[in-house]
Design a protein around this motif. Structure first.
Motif, PDB file in Angstrom:
ATOM      1  N   ASN A 220       0.813  -1.215   0.000  1.00 36.22           N
ATOM      2  CA  ASN A 220       0.000   0.000   0.000  1.00 36.22           C
ATOM      3  C   ASN A 220       0.849   1.269   0.000  1.00 36.22           C
ATOM      4  OD1 ASN A 220      -2.450  -1.503   0.145  1.00 36.22           O
ATOM      5  ND2 ASN A 220      -2.108  -1.784   2.348  1.00 36.22           N
ATOM      6  N   ALA A 221       2.150   1.115  -0.206  1.00 39.31           N
ATOM      7  CA  ALA A 221       3.043   2.278  -0.183  1.00 39.31           C
ATOM      8  C   ALA A 221       2.785   3.181  -1.378  1.00 39.31           C
ATOM      9  CB  ALA A 221       4.495   1.820  -0.168  1.00 39.31           C
ATOM     10  N   ARG A 222       2.957   4.464  -1.157  1.00 36.19           N
ATOM     11  CA  ARG A 222       2.846   5.441  -2.236  1.00 36.19           C
ATOM     12  C   ARG A 222       4.246   5.622  -2.830  1.00 36.19           C
ATOM     13  NH1 ARG A 222      -0.325   9.504  -4.284  1.00 36.19           N
ATOM     14  NH2 ARG A 222       0.681  11.486  -4.836  1.00 36.19           N
ATOM     15  N   ILE A 223       4.453   5.110  -4.031  1.00 35.95           N
ATOM     16  CA  ILE A 223       5.761   5.116  -4.670  1.00 35.95           C
ATOM     17  C   ILE A 223       5.853   6.279  -5.658  1.00 35.95           C
ATOM     18  CG2 ILE A 223       7.367   3.818  -6.116  1.00 35.95           C
ATOM     19  CD1 ILE A 223       6.103   1.269  -4.988  1.00 35.95           C
ATOM     20  N   VAL A 224       6.856   7.115  -5.451  1.00 36.90           N
ATOM     21  CA  VAL A 224       7.085   8.283  -6.313  1.00 36.90           C
ATOM     22  C   VAL A 224       8.269   7.981  -7.226  1.00 36.90           C
ATOM     23  CG1 VAL A 224       7.632  10.753  -6.381  1.00 36.90           C
ATOM     24  CG2 VAL A 224       6.210   9.816  -4.526  1.00 36.90           C
ATOM     25  N   TYR A 225       8.129   8.311  -8.509  1.00 36.67           N
ATOM     26  CA  TYR A 225       9.191   8.066  -9.494  1.00 36.67           C
ATOM     27  C   TYR A 225       9.677   9.381 -10.084  1.00 36.67           C
ATOM     28  CZ  TYR A 225      11.601   6.338 -13.676  1.00 36.67           C
ATOM     29  OH  TYR A 225      12.535   6.073 -14.640  1.00 36.67           O
ATOM     30  N   ILE A 226      11.003   9.527 -10.159  1.00 35.57           N
ATOM     31  CA  ILE A 226      11.609  10.673 -10.825  1.00 35.57           C
ATOM     32  C   ILE A 226      12.798  10.160 -11.621  1.00 35.57           C
ATOM     33  CG2 ILE A 226      13.085  11.222  -8.824  1.00 35.57           C
ATOM     34  CD1 ILE A 226      12.796  14.188  -9.585  1.00 35.57           C
ATOM     35  N   ASP A 227      13.017  10.704 -12.807  1.00 38.72           N
ATOM     36  CA  ASP A 227      14.138  10.230 -13.623  1.00 38.72           C
ATOM     37  C   ASP A 227      14.978  11.400 -14.113  1.00 38.72           C
ATOM     38  OD1 ASP A 227      12.469  11.335 -15.498  1.00 38.72           O
ATOM     39  OD2 ASP A 227      12.392   9.594 -16.817  1.00 38.72           O
ATOM     40  N   GLY A 228      16.160  11.063 -14.633  1.00 39.25           N
ATOM     41  CA  GLY A 228      17.050  12.091 -15.136  1.00 39.25           C
ATOM     42  C   GLY A 228      18.446  11.548 -15.345  1.00 39.25           C
ATOM     43  N   ALA A 229      19.349  12.447 -15.771  1.00 37.26           N
ATOM     44  CA  ALA A 229      20.749  12.052 -15.958  1.00 37.26           C
ATOM     45  C   ALA A 229      21.493  12.079 -14.633  1.00 37.26           C
ATOM     46  CB  ALA A 229      21.427  13.001 -16.953  1.00 37.26           C
ATOM     47  N   PHE A 230      21.202  13.068 -13.799  1.00 37.88           N
ATOM     48  CA  PHE A 230      21.877  13.261 -12.509  1.00 37.88           C
ATOM     49  C   PHE A 230      23.390  13.292 -12.707  1.00 37.88           C
ATOM     50  CE2 PHE A 230      17.755  11.343 -11.522  1.00 37.88           C
ATOM     51  CZ  PHE A 230      17.257  12.292 -10.639  1.00 37.88           C
ATOM     52  N   ASP A 231      23.806  14.028 -13.735  1.00 40.15           N
ATOM     53  CA  ASP A 231      25.225  14.170 -14.048  1.00 40.15           C
ATOM     54  C   ASP A 231      25.833  15.239 -13.148  1.00 40.15           C
ATOM     55  OD1 ASP A 231      27.563  13.657 -15.377  1.00 40.15           O
ATOM     56  OD2 ASP A 231      27.066  14.838 -17.156  1.00 40.15           O
ATOM     57  N   LEU A 232      27.063  15.015 -12.693  1.00 41.86           N
ATOM     58  CA  LEU A 232      27.709  15.903 -11.727  1.00 41.86           C
ATOM     59  C   LEU A 232      26.753  16.169 -10.560  1.00 41.86           C
ATOM     60  CD1 LEU A 232      29.543  18.569 -13.936  1.00 41.86           C
ATOM     61  CD2 LEU A 232      30.546  16.659 -12.690  1.00 41.86           C
ATOM     62  N   PHE A 233      26.310  15.142  -9.918  1.00 41.39           N
ATOM     63  CA  PHE A 233      25.295  15.202  -8.859  1.00 41.39           C
ATOM     64  C   PHE A 233      25.548  16.396  -7.940  1.00 41.39           C
ATOM     65  CE2 PHE A 233      23.152  13.429  -5.007  1.00 41.39           C
ATOM     66  CZ  PHE A 233      21.908  13.256  -5.570  1.00 41.39           C
ATOM     67  N   HIS A 234      24.591  17.321  -7.889  1.00 39.40           N
ATOM     68  CA  HIS A 234      24.785  18.586  -7.190  1.00 39.40           C
ATOM     69  C   HIS A 234      23.613  18.905  -6.266  1.00 39.40           C
ATOM     70  CE1 HIS A 234      21.969  20.137 -10.160  1.00 39.40           C
ATOM     71  NE2 HIS A 234      22.781  19.755 -11.142  1.00 39.40           N
ATOM     72  N   ALA A 235      23.700  20.068  -5.605  1.00 40.61           N
ATOM     73  CA  ALA A 235      22.699  20.451  -4.611  1.00 40.61           C
ATOM     74  C   ALA A 235      21.304  20.598  -5.214  1.00 40.61           C
ATOM     75  CB  ALA A 235      23.118  21.751  -3.932  1.00 40.61           C
ATOM     76  N   GLY A 236      21.225  21.005  -6.472  1.00 35.85           N
ATOM     77  CA  GLY A 236      19.920  21.097  -7.126  1.00 35.85           C
ATOM     78  C   GLY A 236      19.258  19.743  -7.244  1.00 35.85           C
ATOM     79  N   HIS A 237      20.037  18.718  -7.575  1.00 36.62           N
ATOM     80  CA  HIS A 237      19.506  17.349  -7.612  1.00 36.62           C
ATOM     81  C   HIS A 237      19.003  16.928  -6.236  1.00 36.62           C
ATOM     82  CE1 HIS A 237      22.404  16.614 -11.191  1.00 36.62           C
ATOM     83  NE2 HIS A 237      21.182  16.779 -11.658  1.00 36.62           N
TER      84      HIS A 237
END
Length: 446
Positions: free
Chosen positions: A262-279
């Motif tokens: 019954n969990a609410r699963i959230v999905y987000i995708d992307g490159a996440f290149d140079l993983f930074h504070a905005g990510h």
């Protein structure tokens, strides 16, 4: 009446036996999980309970600049946390970095966001000194109750030539971890500069010496797209170390390793290149919308096709480790499809693609698909093939306002705008890294 008392007494004895047996069984499983054997006189539940009550958590300290934070930093923090029960991290101030190394690429507020988001970090000390003075060391021991100071096996030399951790070593409160090879801030800067090598002739002239310097290493070859080949050697063990999952069968018997039905699963995708504070900040918001955050990380080929031949700067395995280290992330799909939730084995024009998009959302039980307002490419709604067409049609798609206006391009521009200062800083760093690889010996652990 007498027979009833006997039966009652017998029942009490049976219950007591079961309870004691259960405690002993639990203790036995606990001891086995520790991989050790306790002496017979210490096997009583009461003695174990007293020992655990008396045990003071071991607090370890690790400091750093954590500039352009990457999976090597995260792995260092993971190793440090394994040497104790609680990890306190000191983040060096901008002023201290400028005085000792040159200007940082990422300011203190962004570096604090990054360090606080690492799942192995328990506490953060802001604006820590670059060198551990006797005064600061005593503060760590007396105010922060630090037991050990941790650093990697690569030397940290101050401008005056002294060891930054000499006092901790002298006090007998120093422990060493293994450096994560195959990645460094110096190396990453070189990869960035390759992304802009086709700019104007004047720009190429200004950046050419930097490009040669940062690209110099054990292997001078380049991939077809122009990105320097990473020296990182991915292993399944490293993926397991960074993941939230457990591989111990004993623990698997008692823990729910995935989201509930019954969990609410959230999905987000992307490159996440140079993983930074905005990510980090958009992942934090996404995690707050549900019970479980599933992150899709695009393949190198997908990133190159959508963002240019010289992207990504970090390869798929490197980007996956950075995302896995984030405390807001529960699970990742390594090599997620561009179109949610498309089967990667099908071509872009496959008539079955739409059907399989529904199938993937069902397979992972995704309740919500989200996307931030700040991204390298936000024109997906104008494209002929909208990657979010299916979740939009299912009314489970949501645009999130990005808390920070930072992208991978933002980080690259910071390097280029002050390239002379970074050239001077990284020349010295490159020389120390070369000496490290020439003199390195095997370090157990990790």
């Amino acid at each position: 009446m007498g027979s009833q008392n006997v039966e009652k007494e017998l029942a009490v004895k049976v219950l007591a036996t079961c309870l004691i047996g259960g405690v002993v069984m639990g203790v036995s499983l606990y001891v086995l999980s520790l991989g050790g054997i306790l002496p017979a006189e210490n096997l009583s539940p009461l003695s174990i309970w007293r020992r655990r009550r008396r045990k003071k958590p071991i607090r370890v300290y690790m400091d750093g600049c954590f500039d352009m934070m990457h999976y090597g930093h995260c792995n260092a923090l993971r190793q440090a946390r394994a040497l104790g029960d609680e990890l306190v991290v000191g983040v060096v101030s901008d002023a201290e970095i400028i005085a000792n190394k040159g200007p940082p690429v990422t300011p203190l507020n962004e570096r604090l966001i990054m360090v606080n988001a690492v799942k192995w970090v328990d506490e953060v000390i802001t604006e820590a000194p670059y060198a551990i003075t006797e005064e600061f060391m005593n503060k760590l021991f007396n105010e922060y109750n630090i037991d050990y100071i941790i650093h990697g096996d690569d030397p940290c030399i101050l401008p005056d030539g002294t060891d930054a951790y000499a006092l901790a070593k002298k006090a007998g409160r120093y422990k060493q971890i293994k450096r994560t090879e195959g990645v460094s801030s110096t190396d990453i800067v070189g990869r960035m500069l390759l992304c802009v090598r086709e700019r104007s002739i004047s720009d190429n002239h200004n950046h050419s010496s930097l490009q040669r310097q940062f690209s110099h290493g054990h292997n001078q070859k380049f991939e077809d797209g122009g990105t320097r080949i990473s020296h990182f050697l991915p292993t399944s063990r490293r993926i397991v170390q960074f993941s939230n999952g457990r591989v111990l069968v004993l623990l698997a018997m008692f823990e729910n390793l995935g989201p509930g039905p019954n969990a609410r699963i959230v999905y987000i995708d992307g490159a996440f290149d140079l993983f930074h504070a905005g990510h980090v900040e958009i992942l934090r918001l996404a995690r707050g919308l549900g019970d479980f955050l599933l992150v899709g990380i695009h393949t190198d080929q997908t990133v190159s096709a959508t963002r240019g031949a010289h992207r990504p700067i970090m390869n798929l395995h490197e980007r996956s480790l950075s995302v896995l280290a984030c405390r807001y992330v529960d699970e990742v799909i390594i090599g997620a499809p561009w179109e949610v939730s498309r089967d990667m084995s099908l071509g872009r024009e496959s008539p079955n693609a739409l059907c399989l998009q529904w199938s993937m959302i069902t397979t992972f039980n995704i309740s919500l698909v989200v996307h931030g307002t700040i991204a390298e490419n936000n024109d997906f709604e104008k494209e002929n093939s909208n990657p979010y067409a299916v979740p939009i049609s299912m009314d489970i798609f949501k645009i999130l306002p990005s808390p920070l206006d930072i992208t991978t391009t933002t980080i690259i521009k910071r390097i280029l705008s002050n390239h002379e200062a970074y050239q001077k800083r990284n020349k010295k760093k490159g020389e120390s890294e070369k000496r490290y690889y020439e003199d390195k010996t095997y370090v157990s652990g990790d």
